[in-house]
Write a protein that holds these residues in place. Structure first.
Motif, PDB file in Angstrom:
ATOM      1  N   ARG A 228       0.797  -1.219   0.000  1.00  0.00           N
ATOM      2  CA  ARG A 228       0.000   0.000   0.000  1.00  0.00           C
ATOM      3  C   ARG A 228       0.836   1.277   0.000  1.00  0.00           C
ATOM      4  O   ARG A 228       0.300   2.367  -0.176  1.00  0.00           O
ATOM      5  CB  ARG A 228      -0.948   0.005   1.204  1.00  0.00           C
ATOM      6  CG  ARG A 228      -1.867  -1.211   1.242  1.00  0.00           C
ATOM      7  CD  ARG A 228      -2.868  -1.139   2.368  1.00  0.00           C
ATOM      8  NE  ARG A 228      -3.720  -2.314   2.412  1.00  0.00           N
ATOM      9  CZ  ARG A 228      -4.811  -2.488   1.666  1.00  0.00           C
ATOM     10  NH1 ARG A 228      -5.161  -1.533   0.819  1.00  0.00           N
ATOM     11  NH2 ARG A 228      -5.534  -3.584   1.761  1.00  0.00           N
ATOM     12  N   SER A 229       2.133   1.173   0.203  1.00  0.00           N
ATOM     13  CA  SER A 229       2.968   2.376   0.297  1.00  0.00           C
ATOM     14  C   SER A 229       3.761   2.645  -0.972  1.00  0.00           C
ATOM     15  O   SER A 229       4.623   3.532  -0.976  1.00  0.00           O
ATOM     16  CB  SER A 229       3.936   2.248   1.488  1.00  0.00           C
ATOM     17  OG  SER A 229       3.235   2.073   2.702  1.00  0.00           O
ATOM     18  N   LEU A 230       3.496   1.911  -2.029  1.00  0.00           N
ATOM     19  CA  LEU A 230       4.273   2.064  -3.247  1.00  0.00           C
ATOM     20  C   LEU A 230       3.960   3.388  -3.940  1.00  0.00           C
ATOM     21  O   LEU A 230       2.802   3.684  -4.251  1.00  0.00           O
ATOM     22  CB  LEU A 230       3.997   0.916  -4.215  1.00  0.00           C
ATOM     23  CG  LEU A 230       4.580  -0.455  -3.871  1.00  0.00           C
ATOM     24  CD1 LEU A 230       4.273  -1.452  -4.982  1.00  0.00           C
ATOM     25  CD2 LEU A 230       6.072  -0.379  -3.636  1.00  0.00           C
ATOM     26  N   GLN A 231       4.991   4.173  -4.188  1.00  0.00           N
ATOM     27  CA  GLN A 231       4.864   5.382  -4.993  1.00  0.00           C
ATOM     28  C   GLN A 231       5.248   5.121  -6.441  1.00  0.00           C
ATOM     29  O   GLN A 231       4.827   5.843  -7.331  1.00  0.00           O
ATOM     30  CB  GLN A 231       5.746   6.490  -4.405  1.00  0.00           C
ATOM     31  CG  GLN A 231       5.400   6.857  -2.971  1.00  0.00           C
ATOM     32  CD  GLN A 231       6.366   7.848  -2.371  1.00  0.00           C
ATOM     33  OE1 GLN A 231       7.254   8.352  -3.066  1.00  0.00           O
ATOM     34  NE2 GLN A 231       6.216   8.136  -1.099  1.00  0.00           N
ATOM     35  N   LEU A 232       6.066   4.103  -6.657  1.00  0.00           N
ATOM     36  CA  LEU A 232       6.484   3.720  -7.996  1.00  0.00           C
ATOM     37  C   LEU A 232       6.449   2.206  -8.103  1.00  0.00           C
ATOM     38  O   LEU A 232       7.002   1.496  -7.250  1.00  0.00           O
ATOM     39  CB  LEU A 232       7.910   4.221  -8.297  1.00  0.00           C
ATOM     40  CG  LEU A 232       8.563   3.681  -9.576  1.00  0.00           C
ATOM     41  CD1 LEU A 232       7.829   4.190 -10.808  1.00  0.00           C
ATOM     42  CD2 LEU A 232      10.029   4.074  -9.633  1.00  0.00           C
TER      43      LEU A 232
END
Length: 294
Positions: A228-232
């Motif tokens: 859930r914390s993926l920015q890329l």
């Protein structure tokens, strides 16, 4: 008896290193730049491989080793996975020099975040003798305190058509449990914000009316929603998987896995196969067999 220390400012703590020009005169921003120049901002290979020096009676024990990649950190992921890397060979291996962070406690406290936040860690898993989830769990056990600090991870998961135990590795060929466990292990990395992964599986099988149809995009990309914390998030897959679903369906599902940058790319299916042995090696084996037969 009077207390001479009354009213005085407390003395500096040993961890503050007030006598060091590095910590006393430079602001934290400049120190972070210095630490990054020393041991940050690089792509680091992580591989579970035999150690060339530390061997036991049976043979070379396998250990986790690292090496600085010859590709710069800004090199596109497609170029990184397209070529063979020799960065961990004895002649070309460059170990990351982190001696600075062991000079004092404050250097350790400030250097560890730079080490694990600014570097990109590349794990290559080829063949069927070891599951990718085993790699992740092994690294978690190797550095339990620092593994959660990693922010950028690259994984090249390479399977050949002729690999044994394929059913335990390929999601659409009986290996879904291991595939799901792999993504569960990545979901336990709280700081992971940048993930590039190449799922170089065997070519997608043609549609068969006798077998139930599989939702391939959901099967392969659905588990990414657990991170859930993926920015890329960048995914590379063999082109043959476009026969299972259209480009729009793959991209639509990947875009639903979260916010931030999402990208899927396609590589030739022959890129997902382990390269054959060099001709010289093959010829040497033939000559050896001929000599034994005579």
């Amino acid at each position: 008896m009077t207390d001479d220390s009354a009213g005085r400012a407390p003395s500096a703590l040993p961890d503050e290193q007030s006598a060091s020009p590095l910590f006393a005169k430079l602001p934290p921003e400049l120190r972070a730049i210095i630490f990054t120049e020393l041991f940050g901002g690089r792509r680091l290979h992580l591989e579970f491989m035999p150690h060339p020096v530390r061997a036991d009676k049976v043979g070379n024990r396998r250990r986790w080793r690292h090496g600085v990649c010859e590709d710069q950190i800004a090199t596109p992921f497609g170029r990184v996975i397209a070529r063979q890397h020799y960065c961990l060979t004895a002649a070309r291996r460059r170990a990351l020099d982190v001696s600075m962070i062991f000079t004092c406690r404050r250097a350790l406290l400030e250097g560890i975040p730079v080490l694990y936040h600014s570097n990109v860690f590349l794990i290559t898993n080829s063949g069927s003798w070891r599951l990718p989830v085993d790699d992740i769990r092994s690294l978690q056990a190797k550095m339990p305190k620092h593994w959660p600090l990693i922010q950028s991870l690259e994984i090249k998961w390479e399977m050949a058509v002729f690999d044994r135990n394929q059913a335990t590795m390929v999601p659409h060929f009986g290996g879904r449990d291991a595939y799901e466990a792999f993504w569960d292990s990545l979901a336990e990395m709280p700081a992971l914000s940048r993930l590039r992964i190449a799922l170089l599986m065997p070519p997608c099988p043609p549609a068969d009316s006798t077998s139930p149809a599989l939702d391939m995009p959901d099967l392969y990309l659905g588990p990414i929603q657990r991170l859930r914390s993926l920015q890329l998030c960048e995914v590379a897959m063999p082109k043959s998987y476009l026969s299972a679903s259209s480009q729009d369906e793959w991209e639509a599902l990947l875009s639903r896995t979260g916010k931030g940058q999402r990208r899927i790319s396609w590589v030739d299916d022959d890129s997902s196969s382990v390269p054959p042995a060099p001709a010289s090696t093959h010829m040497f084996r033939l000559l050896s067999m001929a000599r034994r037969s005579t």
